[in-house]
Enzyme design. Structure first.
Site, PDB file in Angstrom:
ATOM      1  N   LYS A 153      -9.635  10.234  10.934  1.00  0.00           N
ATOM      2  CA  LYS A 153      -8.412  11.006  10.703  1.00  0.00           C
ATOM      3  C   LYS A 153      -8.542  12.437  11.239  1.00  0.00           C
ATOM      4  O   LYS A 153      -9.647  12.911  11.526  1.00  0.00           O
ATOM      5  CB  LYS A 153      -8.096  11.010   9.208  1.00  0.00           C
ATOM      6  CG  LYS A 153      -7.732   9.630   8.649  1.00  0.00           C
ATOM      7  CD  LYS A 153      -7.234   9.752   7.217  1.00  0.00           C
ATOM      8  CE  LYS A 153      -6.852   8.400   6.646  1.00  0.00           C
ATOM      9  NZ  LYS A 153      -6.251   8.534   5.308  1.00  0.00           N
ATOM     10  N   TYR A 196       2.461   3.993   8.299  1.00  0.00           N
ATOM     11  CA  TYR A 196       2.343   4.024   6.834  1.00  0.00           C
ATOM     12  C   TYR A 196       3.648   3.622   6.142  1.00  0.00           C
ATOM     13  O   TYR A 196       3.879   4.016   4.988  1.00  0.00           O
ATOM     14  CB  TYR A 196       1.916   5.417   6.381  1.00  0.00           C
ATOM     15  CG  TYR A 196       0.425   5.688   6.551  1.00  0.00           C
ATOM     16  CD1 TYR A 196      -0.514   4.993   5.800  1.00  0.00           C
ATOM     17  CD2 TYR A 196      -0.047   6.647   7.443  1.00  0.00           C
ATOM     18  CE1 TYR A 196      -1.881   5.236   5.919  1.00  0.00           C
ATOM     19  CE2 TYR A 196      -1.411   6.908   7.578  1.00  0.00           C
ATOM     20  CZ  TYR A 196      -2.312   6.197   6.815  1.00  0.00           C
ATOM     21  OH  TYR A 196      -3.666   6.441   6.927  1.00  0.00           O
ATOM     22  N   PHE A 237       3.687  10.954  -1.982  1.00  0.00           N
ATOM     23  CA  PHE A 237       2.810  11.630  -1.023  1.00  0.00           C
ATOM     24  C   PHE A 237       3.101  11.257   0.421  1.00  0.00           C
ATOM     25  O   PHE A 237       2.379  11.682   1.326  1.00  0.00           O
ATOM     26  CB  PHE A 237       1.338  11.350  -1.361  1.00  0.00           C
ATOM     27  CG  PHE A 237       0.960   9.886  -1.373  1.00  0.00           C
ATOM     28  CD1 PHE A 237       0.659   9.198  -0.202  1.00  0.00           C
ATOM     29  CD2 PHE A 237       0.911   9.189  -2.577  1.00  0.00           C
ATOM     30  CE1 PHE A 237       0.307   7.856  -0.220  1.00  0.00           C
ATOM     31  CE2 PHE A 237       0.561   7.834  -2.605  1.00  0.00           C
ATOM     32  CZ  PHE A 237       0.254   7.174  -1.416  1.00  0.00           C
ATOM     33  N   ARG A 278     -14.562  -1.186   4.279  1.00  0.00           N
ATOM     34  CA  ARG A 278     -14.118  -0.487   3.066  1.00  0.00           C
ATOM     35  C   ARG A 278     -15.309  -0.080   2.195  1.00  0.00           C
ATOM     36  O   ARG A 278     -15.302   0.970   1.564  1.00  0.00           O
ATOM     37  CB  ARG A 278     -13.113  -1.345   2.291  1.00  0.00           C
ATOM     38  CG  ARG A 278     -11.778  -1.417   3.030  1.00  0.00           C
ATOM     39  CD  ARG A 278     -10.767  -2.304   2.341  1.00  0.00           C
ATOM     40  NE  ARG A 278     -10.222  -1.747   1.126  1.00  0.00           N
ATOM     41  CZ  ARG A 278      -9.219  -0.865   1.088  1.00  0.00           C
ATOM     42  NH1 ARG A 278      -8.669  -0.428   2.201  1.00  0.00           N
ATOM     43  NH2 ARG A 278      -8.757  -0.421  -0.065  1.00  0.00           N
ATOM     44  N   THR A 336     -10.969   5.756  -1.916  1.00  0.00           N
ATOM     45  CA  THR A 336      -9.926   6.575  -1.260  1.00  0.00           C
ATOM     46  C   THR A 336     -10.072   8.051  -1.621  1.00  0.00           C
ATOM     47  O   THR A 336      -9.956   8.926  -0.761  1.00  0.00           O
ATOM     48  CB  THR A 336      -8.531   6.071  -1.698  1.00  0.00           C
ATOM     49  OG1 THR A 336      -8.443   4.672  -1.417  1.00  0.00           O
ATOM     50  CG2 THR A 336      -7.418   6.794  -0.948  1.00  0.00           C
ATOM     51  N   ARG A 381     -16.692   8.711   3.175  1.00  0.00           N
ATOM     52  CA  ARG A 381     -15.798   9.653   2.492  1.00  0.00           C
ATOM     53  C   ARG A 381     -16.575  10.607   1.584  1.00  0.00           C
ATOM     54  O   ARG A 381     -16.218  11.782   1.457  1.00  0.00           O
ATOM     55  CB  ARG A 381     -14.721   8.887   1.715  1.00  0.00           C
ATOM     56  CG  ARG A 381     -13.624   8.361   2.652  1.00  0.00           C
ATOM     57  CD  ARG A 381     -12.670   7.467   1.931  1.00  0.00           C
ATOM     58  NE  ARG A 381     -11.494   7.129   2.708  1.00  0.00           N
ATOM     59  CZ  ARG A 381     -10.758   6.041   2.492  1.00  0.00           C
ATOM     60  NH1 ARG A 381     -11.087   5.196   1.518  1.00  0.00           N
ATOM     61  NH2 ARG A 381      -9.692   5.790   3.232  1.00  0.00           N
ATOM     62  N   GLU A 438      -2.380  -3.880  11.882  1.00  0.00           N
ATOM     63  CA  GLU A 438      -2.664  -2.471  12.186  1.00  0.00           C
ATOM     64  C   GLU A 438      -3.356  -2.316  13.536  1.00  0.00           C
ATOM     65  O   GLU A 438      -3.093  -1.358  14.264  1.00  0.00           O
ATOM     66  CB  GLU A 438      -3.507  -1.862  11.060  1.00  0.00           C
ATOM     67  CG  GLU A 438      -2.725  -1.741   9.763  1.00  0.00           C
ATOM     68  CD  GLU A 438      -3.527  -1.132   8.621  1.00  0.00           C
ATOM     69  OE1 GLU A 438      -2.966  -1.030   7.521  1.00  0.00           O
ATOM     70  OE2 GLU A 438      -4.698  -0.747   8.830  1.00  0.00           O
TER      71      GLU A 438
HETATM   72  P1  CMP Z   1      -5.496   5.527   3.567  1.00  0.00           P
HETATM   73  O1  CMP Z   1      -6.616   4.568   3.320  1.00  0.00           O
HETATM   74  O2  CMP Z   1      -5.310   6.006   4.950  1.00  0.00           O
HETATM   75  O3  CMP Z   1      -4.132   4.878   3.068  1.00  0.00           O
HETATM   76  C1  CMP Z   1      -3.069   5.618   2.517  1.00  0.00           C
HETATM   77  C2  CMP Z   1      -3.437   7.063   2.348  1.00  0.00           C
HETATM   78  O4  CMP Z   1      -2.607   7.795   1.500  1.00  0.00           O
HETATM   79  C3  CMP Z   1      -4.801   7.164   1.708  1.00  0.00           C
HETATM   80  O5  CMP Z   1      -5.770   6.803   2.651  1.00  0.00           O
HETATM   81  C4  CMP Z   1      -4.830   8.605   1.232  1.00  0.00           C
HETATM   82  O6  CMP Z   1      -5.349   9.487   2.221  1.00  0.00           O
HETATM   83  C5  CMP Z   1      -3.361   8.893   1.047  1.00  0.00           C
HETATM   84  N1  CMP Z   1      -3.062   9.119  -0.351  1.00  0.00           N
HETATM   85  C6  CMP Z   1      -3.158   8.240  -1.351  1.00  0.00           C
HETATM   86  N2  CMP Z   1      -2.781   8.834  -2.511  1.00  0.00           N
HETATM   87  C7  CMP Z   1      -2.447  10.106  -2.199  1.00  0.00           C
HETATM   88  C8  CMP Z   1      -1.983  11.211  -2.966  1.00  0.00           C
HETATM   89  N3  CMP Z   1      -1.771  11.110  -4.287  1.00  0.00           N
HETATM   90  N4  CMP Z   1      -1.735  12.368  -2.317  1.00  0.00           N
HETATM   91  C9  CMP Z   1      -1.926  12.466  -0.973  1.00  0.00           C
HETATM   92  N5  CMP Z   1      -2.366  11.428  -0.199  1.00  0.00           N
HETATM   93  C10 CMP Z   1      -2.624  10.280  -0.822  1.00  0.00           C
END
Ligand code: CMP
Length: 140
Positions: free
Chosen positions: A9, A49, A57, A85, A91, A102, A126
């Site tokens: 990212k 997305y 968000f 993963r 996440t 991460r 994707e």
């Molecule tokens: P990703 O795995 O790319 O898939 C969806 C993304 O949304 C996730 O990673 C996070 O970076 C983002 N995300 C999820 N929850 C939140 C949140 N509460 N605020 C901001 N970003 C979010």
């Protein structure tokens, strides 16, 4: 062979962590079947997305993902979706296990360094969002 889509990212690219993340991908035994550096438009980030369109968000996420260069990759391996993963961790980096990407490189829940597809079906979808079939080079 199973495929997943990874994205390094904009935060990780800007912080010059791309090389270290790609090294971890290779060390973990993934075949890199496709890779490029792109800057998404806001519309492209919204398309990718779209499943999160109703989430609070969504605006923050899509603005961030279109804020600078990112590196999508198609990774191949047996069990690629689950193994990627595991390698990237939770996440939210606050919940990510020691030794995960991460844990080591993410700044926050929103700026969390990498993306990984959440299912085999989404891995295919994707990968096809970013790459034409002729741009994906199977390992064998
Ligand atoms: P990703 O795995 O790319 O898939 C969806 C993304 O949304 C996730 O990673 C996070 O970076 C983002 N995300 C999820 N929850 C939140 C949140 N509460 N605020 C901001 N970003 C979010």
């Amino acid at each position: 062979m199973e495929r997943t889509l990874a994205i390094i990212k904009p935060d990780a690219v800007a912080n010059q962590h791309s090389g270290a993340i790609i090294a971890r991908i290779e060390k973990a035994g993934f075949h890199i079947a496709a890779m490029k550096l792109v800057r998404l438009t806001l519309a492209e980030a919204e398309g990718f997305y779209a499943v999160h369109a109703e989430r609070p968000f969504f605006g923050e996420l899509t603005e961030f993902m279109s804020s600078g260069a990112c590196i999508p990759l198609v990774l191949e391996k047996e069990n690629a979706v689950a193994d990627w993963r595991t390698l990237i961790g939770a996440t939210n980096p606050a919940d990510a296990a020691e030794g995960t990407i991460r844990k080591d490189y993410a700044e926050s829940l929103g700026r969390n360094a990498v993306h990984g597809s959440d299912s085999v079906e989404n891995g295919i979808k994707e990968a096809n969002y970013f790459f034409a079939e002729h741009e994906i080079v199977a390992n064998r």
